[in-house]
Design an enzyme around this catalytic site. Structure first.
Site, mmCIF file in Angstrom:
data_model
loop_
_atom_site.group_PDB
_atom_site.id
_atom_site.type_symbol
_atom_site.label_atom_id
_atom_site.label_comp_id
_atom_site.label_asym_id
_atom_site.label_seq_id
_atom_site.Cartn_x
_atom_site.Cartn_y
_atom_site.Cartn_z
ATOM 1 N N PRO A 174 -0.917 3.135 -4.704
ATOM 2 C CA PRO A 174 -0.936 4.408 -3.980
ATOM 3 C C PRO A 174 -2.321 5.051 -3.881
ATOM 4 O O PRO A 174 -2.431 6.213 -3.482
ATOM 5 C CB PRO A 174 -0.005 5.273 -4.820
ATOM 6 N N LYS A 194 0.851 -1.182 0.000
ATOM 7 C CA LYS A 194 0.000 0.000 0.000
ATOM 8 C C LYS A 194 0.888 1.235 0.000
ATOM 9 O O LYS A 194 1.631 1.487 0.946
ATOM 10 C CB LYS A 194 -0.898 0.010 1.240
ATOM 11 N N ARG A 224 -15.729 5.109 9.829
ATOM 12 C CA ARG A 224 -14.298 5.022 9.544
ATOM 13 C C ARG A 224 -13.816 6.335 8.954
ATOM 14 O O ARG A 224 -14.387 6.858 8.005
ATOM 15 C CB ARG A 224 -13.994 3.870 8.590
ATOM 16 N N HIS A 229 -10.149 -7.439 -4.758
ATOM 17 C CA HIS A 229 -9.775 -6.405 -3.795
ATOM 18 C C HIS A 229 -10.207 -6.818 -2.397
ATOM 19 O O HIS A 229 -11.112 -7.628 -2.217
ATOM 20 C CB HIS A 229 -10.476 -5.099 -4.207
#
Length: 432
Positions: free
Chosen positions: A230, A201, A411, A328
């Protein structure tokens, strides 16, 4: 219709699960992150389970959908979409997000349609789990049958702090803030889980620092597939610079720039395959991206696309256009990982190892955690998903959600970063 296959009740249980201090371009993961557990109970007394995001924006459509589901057949998963459109209503794109990026999933613009799809995904999985348990069949059999007995997963590497600045659960991973730290992290993933490919990441440090980390991984693990993501933090020019520096090293470069237009520009200037889970997350977004050659790999996510059947539809479209397919992951529990593994087992054109945050998660709501062997998960042949709820643990994680003052129920990686840096604001893109 067999009345035993009609839905009798739906239970929604939001939880807060511990999350390590993993860094991304927007900030850092909070000490706890919200998830929503969905239980569908049939009139035959069988309970199926599903899981999705647990932020308030997802709870809002989940509640009216749950109220409308009794009497709906668990076999009618296609009808869930029409039902959700009718009862959930719409909601505007959340404010305070000038880049149009969902901080929870880093998936591009969050819309009412996408929120509904993420909620429907959990209900669909719960229906399939209940149906499979009723018929004595695994979910993959309900999707047409598995084409592989194991599913490959990739080590998901993060820059991270040793601990959260404002509490949270502690672990023994330590900080990883330079190439040596990333390589050490990768070695531990290999030793513990046998992973054979690696994704870093990015978007956290200057691009040259992240290039150095990828090169260090290539030196430490020669010949192993490597990816860098990124989250759209770079300009077209920076993306092309990184692609030149890592040509022949990366398996693919994921969302280096934000949006289809920028991705198409990058793709036109490099032979490094570009992957996405940001600019292609719904069917209407496919045509423009594929026609312009903006992406060569789509990272599917059954939460985004509306469930397991629609994930298979996406796979068929990718196969028709010669676009690669992977999967993903975001912070998820064992229910979602089981669902992901079942659908992955049925897709012939699963071209790359799937992502998974799961090794970072120390808490779960199932009775037996999934175990990676040689970087793979075995595909369960047990009825349904092959997982069972740990009701005591579910209740404890729900109590944590109930006891929270609301700070952690949404979040917000930028808010978490402000615990360490009060001046932090979500960076505008491109950041570099």
């Amino acid at each position: 219709m067999d009345t035993a296959l009609l839905i009798d009740d739906v239970r929604l249980t939001p939880v807060l699960i511990s999350d390590p201090p993993l860094l991304n371009t927007q900030g850092v993961h909070q000490p706890y992150t919200p998830r929503l557990i969905v239980e569908v109970v049939t009139r035959g007394g069988v309970t199926g389970v599903g899981e999705t995001y647990g932020d308030g924006a997802y709870l809002a459509p989940a509640r009216p959908l749950a109220e409308a589901l009794p009497g709906h057949p668990v076999t009618d998963v296609n009808g869930l979409f029409t039902l959700a459109e009718r009862v959930c209503g719409g909601s505007p794109t959340p404010e305070g997000d000038p880049q149009g990026v969902d901080a929870g999933g880093l998936r591009g613009v969050r819309t009412a349609d996408k929120l509904r799809l993420s909620v429907v995904s959990a209900v669909e999985v719960a229906c399939l789990d209940a149906l499979g348990k009723t018929l004595g069949l695994p979910v993959h059999a309900l999707l047409g049958g598995k084409v592989r007995d194991t599913v490959d997963y990739s080590a998901y590497l993060f820059y991270r702090w040793a601990e959260h600045p404002a509490g949270g659960e502690k672990d023994d991973w330590g900080a990883a803030l330079d190439p040596a730290g990333i390589v050490a992290q990768a070695r531990r993933f290999v030793a513990g889980h046998g992973f054979r490919s690696f994704k870093l990441k990015g978007g956290v440090f200057e691009p040259d620092q992240e290039i150095a980390a990828v090169r260090a991984l290539a030196e430490a693990f020669p010949g192993r597939p490597l990816r860098l993501d990124p989250n759209g933090a770079w300009s077209v020019e920076t993306s092309l610079y990184v692609a030149r520096q890592l040509g022949g090293v990366l398996e693919y470069l994921e969302d280096p720039a934000s949006g289809t237009d920028r991705m198409a520009e990058v793709a036109a200037g490099t032979d490094v395959p570009l992957a996405t889970n940001m600019c292609v997350t719904t069917f209407p977004e496919i045509a423009g991206a594929f026609a312009r050659g903006a992406v060569q790999v789509v990272l599917s996510d059954h939460h985004y696309w509306g469930g397991l059947h629609r994930t298979r539809e996406l796979a068929a479209v990718c196969r028709a256009f010669g676009v690669g397919l992977s999967m993903h992951s975001n912070t998820h529990l064992g229910i979602s990982l089981a669902a992901m593994t079942h659908v992955a087992a049925t897709v012939p054109n699963l071209d790359y190892a799937c992502d998974s945050h799961y090794p970072w998660q120390t808490e779960d709501v199932i009775t037996a955690r999934h175990v990676f062997r040689d970087g793979r998960l075995a595909v369960s042949d047990a009825p349904g998903l092959g997982v069972e709820l740990d009701r005591e643990r579910l209740a404890a994680l729900h109590r944590r959600w109930l006891d929270d003052d609301g700070t952690l129920r949404e979040r917000d990686d930028a808010a978490a970063m402000r615990q360490a840096d009060p001046e932090w604001v979500t960076p505008a893109v491109p950041r570099w």
